[in-house]
Scaffold this active site. Structure first.
Site, PDB file in Angstrom:
ATOM      1  N   ASP A 135     -19.260   8.325  -8.070  1.00 19.92           N
ATOM      2  CA  ASP A 135     -19.869   7.833  -9.560  1.00 19.92           C
ATOM      3  C   ASP A 135     -21.483   7.974  -9.552  1.00 19.92           C
ATOM      4  O   ASP A 135     -22.266   7.046 -10.015  1.00 19.92           O
ATOM      5  CB  ASP A 135     -19.684   6.118  -9.631  1.00 19.92           C
ATOM      6  CG  ASP A 135     -20.026   5.720 -10.879  1.00 19.92           C
ATOM      7  OD1 ASP A 135     -19.766   6.313 -11.828  1.00 19.92           O
ATOM      8  OD2 ASP A 135     -20.484   4.711 -11.100  1.00 19.92           O
ATOM      9  N   ASN A 163     -17.515  -4.623  -1.614  1.00 23.34           N
ATOM     10  CA  ASN A 163     -18.105  -4.264  -2.986  1.00 23.34           C
ATOM     11  C   ASN A 163     -17.058  -4.794  -4.075  1.00 23.34           C
ATOM     12  O   ASN A 163     -15.805  -4.589  -3.847  1.00 23.34           O
ATOM     13  CB  ASN A 163     -18.002  -2.725  -3.174  1.00 23.34           C
ATOM     14  CG  ASN A 163     -18.852  -2.097  -2.172  1.00 23.34           C
ATOM     15  OD1 ASN A 163     -19.782  -2.770  -1.552  1.00 23.34           O
ATOM     16  ND2 ASN A 163     -18.812  -0.836  -2.036  1.00 23.34           N
ATOM     17  N   TYR A 174     -14.446  -4.858 -13.674  1.00 22.11           N
ATOM     18  CA  TYR A 174     -13.114  -4.041 -13.664  1.00 22.11           C
ATOM     19  C   TYR A 174     -11.991  -4.903 -13.715  1.00 22.11           C
ATOM     20  O   TYR A 174     -11.005  -4.506 -14.293  1.00 22.11           O
ATOM     21  CB  TYR A 174     -13.181  -3.138 -12.579  1.00 22.11           C
ATOM     22  CG  TYR A 174     -14.355  -2.201 -12.715  1.00 22.11           C
ATOM     23  CD1 TYR A 174     -14.459  -1.491 -13.631  1.00 22.11           C
ATOM     24  CD2 TYR A 174     -15.207  -2.019 -11.413  1.00 22.11           C
ATOM     25  CE1 TYR A 174     -15.617  -0.342 -13.666  1.00 22.11           C
ATOM     26  CE2 TYR A 174     -16.274  -1.104 -11.696  1.00 22.11           C
ATOM     27  CZ  TYR A 174     -16.440  -0.242 -12.499  1.00 22.11           C
ATOM     28  OH  TYR A 174     -17.372   0.806 -12.689  1.00 22.11           O
ATOM     29  N   TRP A 206     -25.442  -4.241  -7.206  1.00 26.23           N
ATOM     30  CA  TRP A 206     -25.153  -2.956  -7.768  1.00 26.23           C
ATOM     31  C   TRP A 206     -25.617  -2.731  -9.267  1.00 26.23           C
ATOM     32  O   TRP A 206     -25.241  -3.837 -10.179  1.00 26.23           O
ATOM     33  CB  TRP A 206     -23.818  -2.548  -7.639  1.00 26.23           C
ATOM     34  CG  TRP A 206     -23.667  -1.216  -7.924  1.00 26.23           C
ATOM     35  CD1 TRP A 206     -23.084  -0.402  -8.978  1.00 26.23           C
ATOM     36  CD2 TRP A 206     -23.861  -0.031  -6.919  1.00 26.23           C
ATOM     37  NE1 TRP A 206     -23.285   0.899  -8.937  1.00 26.23           N
ATOM     38  CE2 TRP A 206     -23.624   1.199  -7.521  1.00 26.23           C
ATOM     39  CE3 TRP A 206     -24.439   0.090  -5.622  1.00 26.23           C
ATOM     40  CZ2 TRP A 206     -23.913   2.412  -6.919  1.00 26.23           C
ATOM     41  CZ3 TRP A 206     -24.840   1.330  -4.883  1.00 26.23           C
ATOM     42  CH2 TRP A 206     -24.174   2.470  -5.674  1.00 26.23           C
ATOM     43  N   LYS A 215     -25.416  -0.412 -14.713  1.00 26.68           N
ATOM     44  CA  LYS A 215     -25.439  -1.771 -14.038  1.00 26.68           C
ATOM     45  C   LYS A 215     -26.738  -1.910 -13.224  1.00 26.68           C
ATOM     46  O   LYS A 215     -26.990  -2.775 -12.463  1.00 26.68           O
ATOM     47  CB  LYS A 215     -24.480  -1.397 -12.889  1.00 26.68           C
ATOM     48  CG  LYS A 215     -22.890  -1.518 -13.248  1.00 26.68           C
ATOM     49  CD  LYS A 215     -21.893  -1.793 -12.328  1.00 26.68           C
ATOM     50  CE  LYS A 215     -20.441  -1.810 -12.959  1.00 26.68           C
ATOM     51  NZ  LYS A 215     -20.103  -0.345 -13.238  1.00 26.68           N
ATOM     52  N   TYR A 224     -16.198  -6.460  -8.007  1.00 24.31           N
ATOM     53  CA  TYR A 224     -16.455  -6.201  -9.725  1.00 24.31           C
ATOM     54  C   TYR A 224     -15.465  -7.200 -10.386  1.00 24.31           C
ATOM     55  O   TYR A 224     -15.245  -6.868 -11.307  1.00 24.31           O
ATOM     56  CB  TYR A 224     -16.350  -4.694  -9.833  1.00 24.31           C
ATOM     57  CG  TYR A 224     -17.634  -3.961  -9.300  1.00 24.31           C
ATOM     58  CD1 TYR A 224     -18.654  -4.116  -9.946  1.00 24.31           C
ATOM     59  CD2 TYR A 224     -17.346  -3.266  -8.249  1.00 24.31           C
ATOM     60  CE1 TYR A 224     -19.786  -3.190  -9.481  1.00 24.31           C
ATOM     61  CE2 TYR A 224     -18.141  -2.496  -7.400  1.00 24.31           C
ATOM     62  CZ  TYR A 224     -19.723  -2.461  -8.424  1.00 24.31           C
ATOM     63  OH  TYR A 224     -20.481  -1.917  -7.684  1.00 24.31           O
ATOM     64  N   ASN A 273     -18.252   4.589   2.597  1.00 20.06           N
ATOM     65  CA  ASN A 273     -18.271   3.744   1.329  1.00 20.06           C
ATOM     66  C   ASN A 273     -16.926   3.916   0.750  1.00 20.06           C
ATOM     67  O   ASN A 273     -16.404   4.953   0.530  1.00 20.06           O
ATOM     68  CB  ASN A 273     -19.245   4.083   0.532  1.00 20.06           C
ATOM     69  CG  ASN A 273     -19.203   3.112  -0.670  1.00 20.06           C
ATOM     70  OD1 ASN A 273     -19.234   1.631  -0.216  1.00 20.06           O
ATOM     71  ND2 ASN A 273     -18.958   3.684  -1.861  1.00 20.06           N
ATOM     72  N   GLU A 274     -16.151   2.860   0.767  1.00 20.56           N
ATOM     73  CA  GLU A 274     -14.993   2.522  -0.117  1.00 20.56           C
ATOM     74  C   GLU A 274     -13.849   3.537   0.478  1.00 20.56           C
ATOM     75  O   GLU A 274     -13.468   4.361  -0.426  1.00 20.56           O
ATOM     76  CB  GLU A 274     -15.332   2.520  -1.478  1.00 20.56           C
ATOM     77  CG  GLU A 274     -16.131   1.491  -1.884  1.00 20.56           C
ATOM     78  CD  GLU A 274     -16.002   1.482  -3.399  1.00 20.56           C
ATOM     79  OE1 GLU A 274     -15.827   2.117  -4.159  1.00 20.56           O
ATOM     80  OE2 GLU A 274     -16.604   0.183  -3.892  1.00 20.56           O
ATOM     81  N   GLU A 311     -21.856  -4.875  -2.837  1.00 24.69           N
ATOM     82  CA  GLU A 311     -22.095  -4.404  -4.230  1.00 24.69           C
ATOM     83  C   GLU A 311     -21.310  -5.372  -5.256  1.00 24.69           C
ATOM     84  O   GLU A 311     -20.286  -5.808  -4.691  1.00 24.69           O
ATOM     85  CB  GLU A 311     -21.183  -3.092  -4.451  1.00 24.69           C
ATOM     86  CG  GLU A 311     -21.855  -1.787  -4.255  1.00 24.69           C
ATOM     87  CD  GLU A 311     -21.286  -0.658  -4.609  1.00 24.69           C
ATOM     88  OE1 GLU A 311     -20.590  -0.510  -5.610  1.00 24.69           O
ATOM     89  OE2 GLU A 311     -21.233   0.449  -3.763  1.00 24.69           O
TER      90      GLU A 311
HETATM   91  C1  GCB Z   1     -18.511   1.273  -6.390  1.00 19.57           C
HETATM   92  C2  GCB Z   1     -19.072   2.321  -5.917  1.00 19.57           C
HETATM   93  C3  GCB Z   1     -20.185   2.702  -6.579  1.00 19.57           C
HETATM   94  C4  GCB Z   1     -20.208   2.873  -8.189  1.00 19.57           C
HETATM   95  C5  GCB Z   1     -19.865   1.322  -8.372  1.00 19.57           C
HETATM   96  C6  GCB Z   1     -19.480   1.107 -10.177  1.00 19.57           C
HETATM   97  O1  GCB Z   1     -17.469   0.250  -5.927  1.00 19.57           O
HETATM   98  O2  GCB Z   1     -19.356   2.195  -4.575  1.00 19.57           O
HETATM   99  O3  GCB Z   1     -20.489   3.899  -6.088  1.00 19.57           O
HETATM  100  O4  GCB Z   1     -21.016   3.137  -8.806  1.00 19.57           O
HETATM  101  O5  GCB Z   1     -18.590   0.944  -7.965  1.00 19.57           O
HETATM  102  O6  GCB Z   1     -20.297   0.682 -11.061  1.00 19.57           O
HETATM  103  O7  GCB Z   1     -18.336   1.245 -10.496  1.00 19.57           O
END
Ligand code: GCB
Length: 595
Positions: free
Chosen positions: A168, A466, A472, A549, A568, A468, A407-408, A504
């Protein structure tokens, strides 16, 4: 190789920052002999990405090959020395010619490559440097690439970005860090590796392992100099040995609250003559995990910081020193103490600032969203090589306290990842990294889709997640978000019994958007989500940190869920603070956990 410096034995010249430039979408340049120079009236600044600099030529989203050419006058006194060309970084791969001769290639972005150009260089004359840079990726590259066909075949066309990317952030192309020509003696230090230990209350130990190019030396001397200029310890090898120990009494240990640096001066000698000298700034410190705690010099430390990006208006990913200075000022202003170099190693100039200012760093390799279904035969080899170069480059920085080697993984939630293949992959790469450095914890941030059975947890010293929720998942619902986060952290910790780091969390906010109600994309929503996460994270005794993040808004590939930027950031792309920045400054200023 060691970062170029200038002293009695070494000299360096930064190459003029304006280069001739030509995009080569047909890949015709090499056949047409462009390495002997090419026609173009376009110039590009180095360091800098081509995307925004040359947008008007149609290069904003360009993925492909481009050629750079530059002339440099090499001083006559370089003659008789080894002459090196350093490309600070070219993303994501490059091929180099000097005076029409091919001198080498680099398959990795984000890292420096040093070419011994002694046999090609003409000292006392002008020399031609030509670089072919490509920002294309594939199944075996680090980071792994993706194509429209992948999205079609996997029935996930709505996830496709333009340009297609498994990550991303914009796949900026170009020479992103300085190009330097430098000289060393023919017998010289090629590397100095420094390990530091704490022997007692104020007693420190520095172990130096030298690597030498050439054979014409017969001893090495090292000395440690404090900030008053006093030599506090010294040691000489008996003959051609390359390992030396220094013990320092009344030692001032390096930490984020007192980032004290010593000068380590190393002398390569032939008889009584010094034939090369190199000086490093080092910090004496020890990092370790004990139970659920992260300890710096034996004291508990809690990470308050960010995931960042190397990204700025016009410069793209190019090193822009005013921005480096500004970002560290902002990190201090907001009362943070750390950041992760998401999702690739940052410029050495950034780490030097972190050493000096006492900001703790997680250094990351760009094995991003690794999809094992498409891991080709060379991926493991490339991944290992990348990690090895990153570890070698960053080893001596006291600020670098943790390695993140990906990562992820498995962001698509593919079942086959759990049939043993994921475990096999990560076991091998973790073991390999530990064989390179046993002094720092190693981790890989996990994503929600990969879940708590992700094999990276088994091998990580720190359980990095990480998350969200509230964005999300459970969009706009902070109550459900925090309940789920808290529950999941407890489950994770119960399952693996290791410290948890939230690498994150965050929400997009459009600077200037406000609301009296919980409303996604407003500054208030972002600020409240961050505050709620921090409260939840800090309430758990097994957490060792929280990394928001992101530090600043940054450019991404095109996708309907991004309005040009990932929003973000708690600072805008041009570094104005949003509401969340003031909130974090207040929360982090209150010092609730050990920092
Ligand atoms: C994540 C990623 C990061 C993205 C972020 C997002 O999990 O590691 O690279 O930018 O989410 O904002 O979706």
């Amino acid at each position: 190789m060691l970062y170029p410096i200038r002293n009695t034995f070494r000299d360096m010249q930064e190459v003029n920052p304006l280069w001739k430039f030509r995009a080569d979408p047909e890949k015709a340049g090499e056949k047409s002999g462009w390495f002997n120079d090419f026609d173009s009236d376009v110039e590009i600044a180095v360091p800098g990405s081509w995307n925004e600099q040359l947008e008007e030529l149609g290069l904003l989203h360009y993925v492909g090959l481009a050629w750079y050419s530059q002339k440099i006058f090499l001083p006559a006194h370089f003659s008789g020395k080894r002459v090196w060309l350093r490309i600070g970084s070219a993303d994501f791969s490059s091929r180099i010619w000097v005076n029409g001769s091919f001198v080498g290639k680099c398959e990795f972005g984000f890292l420096p490559n040093d070419y011994d150009i002694t046999e090609f260089a003409r000292c006392g004359e002008e020399n031609l440097i030509v670089v072919g840079v490509s920002n294309e990726l594939n199944d075996d590259s680090v980071p792994q690439g993706i194509t429209t066909e992948h999205y079609e075949n996997e029935n996930r066309m709505r996830e496709e970005t333009n340009p297609p990317a498994r990550f991303d952030f914009s796949p900026f192309g170009g020479i992103h860090r300085p190009v330097i020509v430098y000289s060393t003696p023919s017998s010289c230090f090629s590397n100095l590796r420094v390990d530091t230990k704490i022997l007692g209350k104020a007693r420190g130990k520095v172990e130096v392992a030298a690597e030498i190019n050439g054979d014409g030396f017969d001893s090495i001397r090292v000395e440690l100099v404090d900030q008053e200029g006093k030599v506090v310890s010294q040691s000489v090898t008996d003959g051609k040995k390359t390992r030396l120990d220094l013990v320092v009494d009344s030692c001032r240990f390096w930490s984020n609250s007192d980032p004290y640096l010593y000068l380590l001066r190393a002398f390569l000698r032939r008889g009584a003559d010094v034939i090369d000298e190199y000086t490093l700034r080092i910090g004496i410190r020890e990092i370790r995990i004990e139970g659920d705690k992260l300890l710096l010099n034996g004291h508990e430390i809690f990470l308050k910081g960010f995931g960042k990006h190397e990204d700025f208006i016009v410069a793209g990913r190019g090193l822009f020193l005013p921005l480096v200075v500004k970002d560290f000022q902002l990190m201090k202003w907001i009362n943070s103490n750390s950041f992760r170099t998401s999702h690739y190693p940052y410029a050495e100039e950034v780490l030097l600032q972190a050493d000096r200012l006492g900001i703790l760093v997680i250094s990351e390799a760009p094995a991003i969203s690794l999809d094992l279904r498409h891991v080709g035969p060379k991926m493991m080899q490339n991944h290992k090589q990348f990690v090895s170069r990153m570890v070698q480059r960053d080893y001596n920085h006291p600020s670098v306290i943790i390695w993140s080697i990906g990562n992820e993984p498995n962001i698509t939630g593919y079942d086959g990842y759990y049939d043993g293949s994921g475990k096999k992959y990560w076991e091998e790469i973790f073991d390999y990294t530990r064989s390179l450095d046993s002094s720092r914890p190693i981790t890989v941030p996990n994503c929600t889709r990969a879940g708590l059975d992700d094999p990276v947890f088994e091998f990580s010293d720190i359980l990095s997640i990480n998350r969200y929720y509230g964005w999300y998942e459970y969009p706009g619902n902070l109550q459900l978000a925090i309940e789920r986060l808290g529950r999941e952290m407890d489950e994770l910790h119960n399952k693996y019994k290791k410290p948890v780091l939230v690498t994150e969390f965050g929400a997009d906010s459009l600077s200037g958007s406000h609301s009296n109600s919980l409303q996604m994309f407003t500054e208030e929503y972002q600020s409240e989500l961050i505050e709620d996460y921090v409260r939840c994270i800090e309430s758990k005794p097994y957490t060792i940190g929280e990394m928001v993040w992101n530090f600043a808004d940054f450019r991404t590939p095109q996708h309907f869920r991004r309005v040009i930027l990932n929003l973000k950031g708690v600072f805008t792309r041009s570094r104005e603070p949003k509401l969340a920045a003031f909130k974090l400054r207040e929360i982090w200023g209150a010092q609730r956990k050990e920092t």
